[in-house]
Design a protein around this motif. Structure first.
Motif, PDB file in Angstrom:
ATOM      1  N   ILE A  23     -10.311 -11.382   0.854  1.00 42.24           N
ATOM      2  CA  ILE A  23      -9.408 -11.459  -0.296  1.00 42.24           C
ATOM      3  C   ILE A  23      -9.724 -10.428  -1.382  1.00 42.24           C
ATOM      4  O   ILE A  23      -8.810  -9.876  -2.003  1.00 42.24           O
ATOM      5  CB  ILE A  23      -9.392 -12.892  -0.864  1.00 42.24           C
ATOM      6  CG1 ILE A  23      -8.707 -13.819   0.133  1.00 42.24           C
ATOM      7  CG2 ILE A  23      -8.677 -12.953  -2.212  1.00 42.24           C
ATOM      8  CD1 ILE A  23      -8.655 -15.270  -0.266  1.00 42.24           C
ATOM      9  N   LEU A  24     -10.986 -10.144  -1.618  1.00 46.69           N
ATOM     10  CA  LEU A  24     -11.333  -9.209  -2.700  1.00 46.69           C
ATOM     11  C   LEU A  24     -10.632  -7.851  -2.558  1.00 46.69           C
ATOM     12  O   LEU A  24      -9.959  -7.404  -3.496  1.00 46.69           O
ATOM     13  CB  LEU A  24     -12.846  -9.027  -2.821  1.00 46.69           C
ATOM     14  CG  LEU A  24     -13.275  -8.038  -3.913  1.00 46.69           C
ATOM     15  CD1 LEU A  24     -12.861  -8.559  -5.292  1.00 46.69           C
ATOM     16  CD2 LEU A  24     -14.751  -7.774  -3.855  1.00 46.69           C
ATOM     17  N   PRO A  25     -10.750  -7.170  -1.428  1.00 45.99           N
ATOM     18  CA  PRO A  25     -10.066  -5.863  -1.343  1.00 45.99           C
ATOM     19  C   PRO A  25      -8.541  -5.987  -1.495  1.00 45.99           C
ATOM     20  O   PRO A  25      -7.915  -5.126  -2.112  1.00 45.99           O
ATOM     21  CB  PRO A  25     -10.417  -5.356   0.061  1.00 45.99           C
ATOM     22  CG  PRO A  25     -11.511  -6.213   0.566  1.00 45.99           C
ATOM     23  CD  PRO A  25     -11.517  -7.466  -0.235  1.00 45.99           C
ATOM     24  N   LEU A  26      -7.980  -7.074  -0.947  1.00 45.02           N
ATOM     25  CA  LEU A  26      -6.530  -7.252  -1.066  1.00 45.02           C
ATOM     26  C   LEU A  26      -6.118  -7.507  -2.509  1.00 45.02           C
ATOM     27  O   LEU A  26      -5.071  -7.018  -2.962  1.00 45.02           O
ATOM     28  CB  LEU A  26      -6.059  -8.400  -0.173  1.00 45.02           C
ATOM     29  CG  LEU A  26      -6.111  -8.129   1.326  1.00 45.02           C
ATOM     30  CD1 LEU A  26      -5.780  -9.391   2.113  1.00 45.02           C
ATOM     31  CD2 LEU A  26      -5.165  -6.998   1.703  1.00 45.02           C
ATOM     32  N   SER A  27      -6.924  -8.270  -3.251  1.00 54.36           N
ATOM     33  CA  SER A  27      -6.567  -8.558  -4.647  1.00 54.36           C
ATOM     34  C   SER A  27      -6.646  -7.306  -5.519  1.00 54.36           C
ATOM     35  O   SER A  27      -6.007  -7.238  -6.570  1.00 54.36           O
ATOM     36  CB  SER A  27      -7.444  -9.677  -5.207  1.00 54.36           C
ATOM     37  OG  SER A  27      -8.786  -9.255  -5.295  1.00 54.36           O
ATOM     38  N   LEU A  28      -7.420  -6.325  -5.088  1.00 53.56           N
ATOM     39  CA  LEU A  28      -7.494  -5.060  -5.825  1.00 53.56           C
ATOM     40  C   LEU A  28      -6.412  -4.079  -5.381  1.00 53.56           C
ATOM     41  O   LEU A  28      -5.869  -3.328  -6.194  1.00 53.56           O
ATOM     42  CB  LEU A  28      -8.878  -4.427  -5.634  1.00 53.56           C
ATOM     43  CG  LEU A  28     -10.071  -5.246  -6.148  1.00 53.56           C
ATOM     44  CD1 LEU A  28     -11.378  -4.586  -5.748  1.00 53.56           C
ATOM     45  CD2 LEU A  28      -9.979  -5.438  -7.648  1.00 53.56           C
ATOM     46  N   LEU A  29      -6.086  -4.086  -4.103  1.00 56.77           N
ATOM     47  CA  LEU A  29      -5.157  -3.104  -3.537  1.00 56.77           C
ATOM     48  C   LEU A  29      -3.684  -3.514  -3.635  1.00 56.77           C
ATOM     49  O   LEU A  29      -2.829  -2.696  -3.997  1.00 56.77           O
ATOM     50  CB  LEU A  29      -5.530  -2.856  -2.070  1.00 56.77           C
ATOM     51  CG  LEU A  29      -4.702  -1.824  -1.324  1.00 56.77           C
ATOM     52  CD1 LEU A  29      -4.851  -0.449  -1.972  1.00 56.77           C
ATOM     53  CD2 LEU A  29      -5.105  -1.779   0.135  1.00 56.77           C
ATOM     54  N   VAL A  30      -3.359  -4.754  -3.348  1.00 58.17           N
ATOM     55  CA  VAL A  30      -1.954  -5.191  -3.300  1.00 58.17           C
ATOM     56  C   VAL A  30      -1.231  -4.987  -4.634  1.00 58.17           C
ATOM     57  O   VAL A  30      -0.096  -4.479  -4.645  1.00 58.17           O
ATOM     58  CB  VAL A  30      -1.848  -6.652  -2.796  1.00 58.17           C
ATOM     59  CG1 VAL A  30      -0.448  -7.217  -2.999  1.00 58.17           C
ATOM     60  CG2 VAL A  30      -2.233  -6.719  -1.318  1.00 58.17           C
ATOM     61  N   PRO A  31      -1.816  -5.344  -5.791  1.00 56.12           N
ATOM     62  CA  PRO A  31      -1.093  -5.083  -7.047  1.00 56.12           C
ATOM     63  C   PRO A  31      -0.777  -3.596  -7.246  1.00 56.12           C
ATOM     64  O   PRO A  31       0.297  -3.251  -7.745  1.00 56.12           O
ATOM     65  CB  PRO A  31      -2.061  -5.584  -8.132  1.00 56.12           C
ATOM     66  CG  PRO A  31      -2.917  -6.595  -7.439  1.00 56.12           C
ATOM     67  CD  PRO A  31      -3.058  -6.090  -6.024  1.00 56.12           C
ATOM     68  N   LEU A  32      -1.694  -2.726  -6.833  1.00 52.86           N
ATOM     69  CA  LEU A  32      -1.435  -1.284  -6.964  1.00 52.86           C
ATOM     70  C   LEU A  32      -0.268  -0.845  -6.081  1.00 52.86           C
ATOM     71  O   LEU A  32       0.520   0.020  -6.475  1.00 52.86           O
ATOM     72  CB  LEU A  32      -2.692  -0.489  -6.607  1.00 52.86           C
ATOM     73  CG  LEU A  32      -3.893  -0.668  -7.541  1.00 52.86           C
ATOM     74  CD1 LEU A  32      -5.096   0.093  -7.006  1.00 52.86           C
ATOM     75  CD2 LEU A  32      -3.535  -0.215  -8.946  1.00 52.86           C
ATOM     76  N   LEU A  33      -0.173  -1.430  -4.886  1.00 50.22           N
ATOM     77  CA  LEU A  33       0.923  -1.067  -3.979  1.00 50.22           C
ATOM     78  C   LEU A  33       2.281  -1.517  -4.497  1.00 50.22           C
ATOM     79  O   LEU A  33       3.302  -0.879  -4.202  1.00 50.22           O
ATOM     80  CB  LEU A  33       0.658  -1.647  -2.595  1.00 50.22           C
ATOM     81  CG  LEU A  33      -0.570  -1.100  -1.863  1.00 50.22           C
ATOM     82  CD1 LEU A  33      -0.805  -1.856  -0.556  1.00 50.22           C
ATOM     83  CD2 LEU A  33      -0.416   0.394  -1.598  1.00 50.22           C
ATOM     84  N   TRP A  34       2.324  -2.613  -5.256  1.00 53.18           N
ATOM     85  CA  TRP A  34       3.591  -3.116  -5.783  1.00 53.18           C
ATOM     86  C   TRP A  34       3.988  -2.429  -7.096  1.00 53.18           C
ATOM     87  O   TRP A  34       5.144  -2.543  -7.525  1.00 53.18           O
ATOM     88  CB  TRP A  34       3.508  -4.630  -6.010  1.00 53.18           C
ATOM     89  CG  TRP A  34       3.690  -5.432  -4.753  1.00 53.18           C
ATOM     90  CD1 TRP A  34       2.729  -6.100  -4.061  1.00 53.18           C
ATOM     91  CD2 TRP A  34       4.897  -5.650  -4.045  1.00 53.18           C
ATOM     92  NE1 TRP A  34       3.258  -6.717  -2.959  1.00 53.18           N
ATOM     93  CE2 TRP A  34       4.605  -6.461  -2.921  1.00 53.18           C
ATOM     94  CE3 TRP A  34       6.221  -5.238  -4.228  1.00 53.18           C
ATOM     95  CZ2 TRP A  34       5.563  -6.867  -2.010  1.00 53.18           C
ATOM     96  CZ3 TRP A  34       7.177  -5.650  -3.319  1.00 53.18           C
ATOM     97  CH2 TRP A  34       6.857  -6.449  -2.220  1.00 53.18           C
ATOM     98  N   GLN A  35       3.085  -1.745  -7.764  1.00 53.20           N
ATOM     99  CA  GLN A  35       3.368  -1.149  -9.074  1.00 53.20           C
ATOM    100  C   GLN A  35       4.607  -0.258  -9.091  1.00 53.20           C
ATOM    101  O   GLN A  35       5.416  -0.358 -10.017  1.00 53.20           O
ATOM    102  CB  GLN A  35       2.144  -0.368  -9.597  1.00 53.20           C
ATOM    103  CG  GLN A  35       1.091  -1.224 -10.240  1.00 53.20           C
ATOM    104  CD  GLN A  35       1.640  -2.141 -11.317  1.00 53.20           C
ATOM    105  OE1 GLN A  35       2.393  -1.734 -12.197  1.00 53.20           O
ATOM    106  NE2 GLN A  35       1.257  -3.408 -11.232  1.00 53.20           N
TER     107      GLN A  35
END
Length: 192
Positions: free
Chosen positions: A128-140
């Protein structure tokens, strides 16, 4: 049909035995079976042994003529002492199930015990940690193009839903396979 047949009650006892204690458990099992057979209302016992992932499981099915006589056995001082004696040999304690009918069909539990929660937490954190950092950036970029979707509640719903779907369907199965050996119970964990 006799009254005894119509009132038969079944007790199913499941024990998961620590790998290095099976011979001692089997000796204890012979003693408790002999003791139970002396109790009023005892009709017999069957024992099924299974072995998965270094865990020996014993399922004992005892039949008594009535619920009262079965309860007398469960509450007896003899049984209490024998259970106290065997507890250190068991992984999960004394698991009892009562069926108030004359026939009881069962399948021994063959599922492996789940890994310790701390191991599950470690693997979940690593996913979950890498996804919680990466997913918001991908949706920006989408949030910038559609301002209402970038609002606090809609953006959190989209991000959380994306993370949950990715974890459940893609990354957790991969991580579980990758860490399978570490997540499985080991002989060392069975030691008191």
């Amino acid at each position: 049909m006799s009254e005894t047949q119509s009132e038969t009650v079944t007790l199913v006892v499941r024990h998961q035995v620590r790998a290095n204690h099976v011979p001692r458990y089997e000796s204890w099992l012979r003693r408790i079976i002999a003791t139970a057979s002396q109790c009023p209302g005892h009709l017999g016992v069957d024992v099924v042994r299974s072995h998965q992932a270094r865990v020996a499981q014993f399922t004992c099915v005892l039949r008594f003529t009535s619920l009262e006589r079965l309860q007398n056995w469960i509450d007896s001082e003899q049984r209490r002492q024998l259970i106290a004696e065997v507890e250190p040999l068991l992984r999960t304690g004394d698991q009892l199930e009562i069926a108030e009918n004359k026939e009881f069909w069962f399948v021994p539990e063959t599922a492996q015990a789940p890994p310790p929660r701390w191991k599950q937490s470690c693997v979940t954190f690593l996913v979950i940690l890498p996804l919680s950092l990466l997913v918001p950036l991908l949706w920006q970029p989408l949030f910038q193009r559609i301002p209402w979707l970038g609002g606090y509640l809609p953006s959190n719903v989209v991000i959380t839903l994306s993370i949950v779907v990715l974890v459940v369907y893609l990354f957790m199965p991969i991580a579980t396979r990758l860490f399978a050996a570490w997540l499985s119970p080991t002989v060392d964990e069975d030691r008191p």
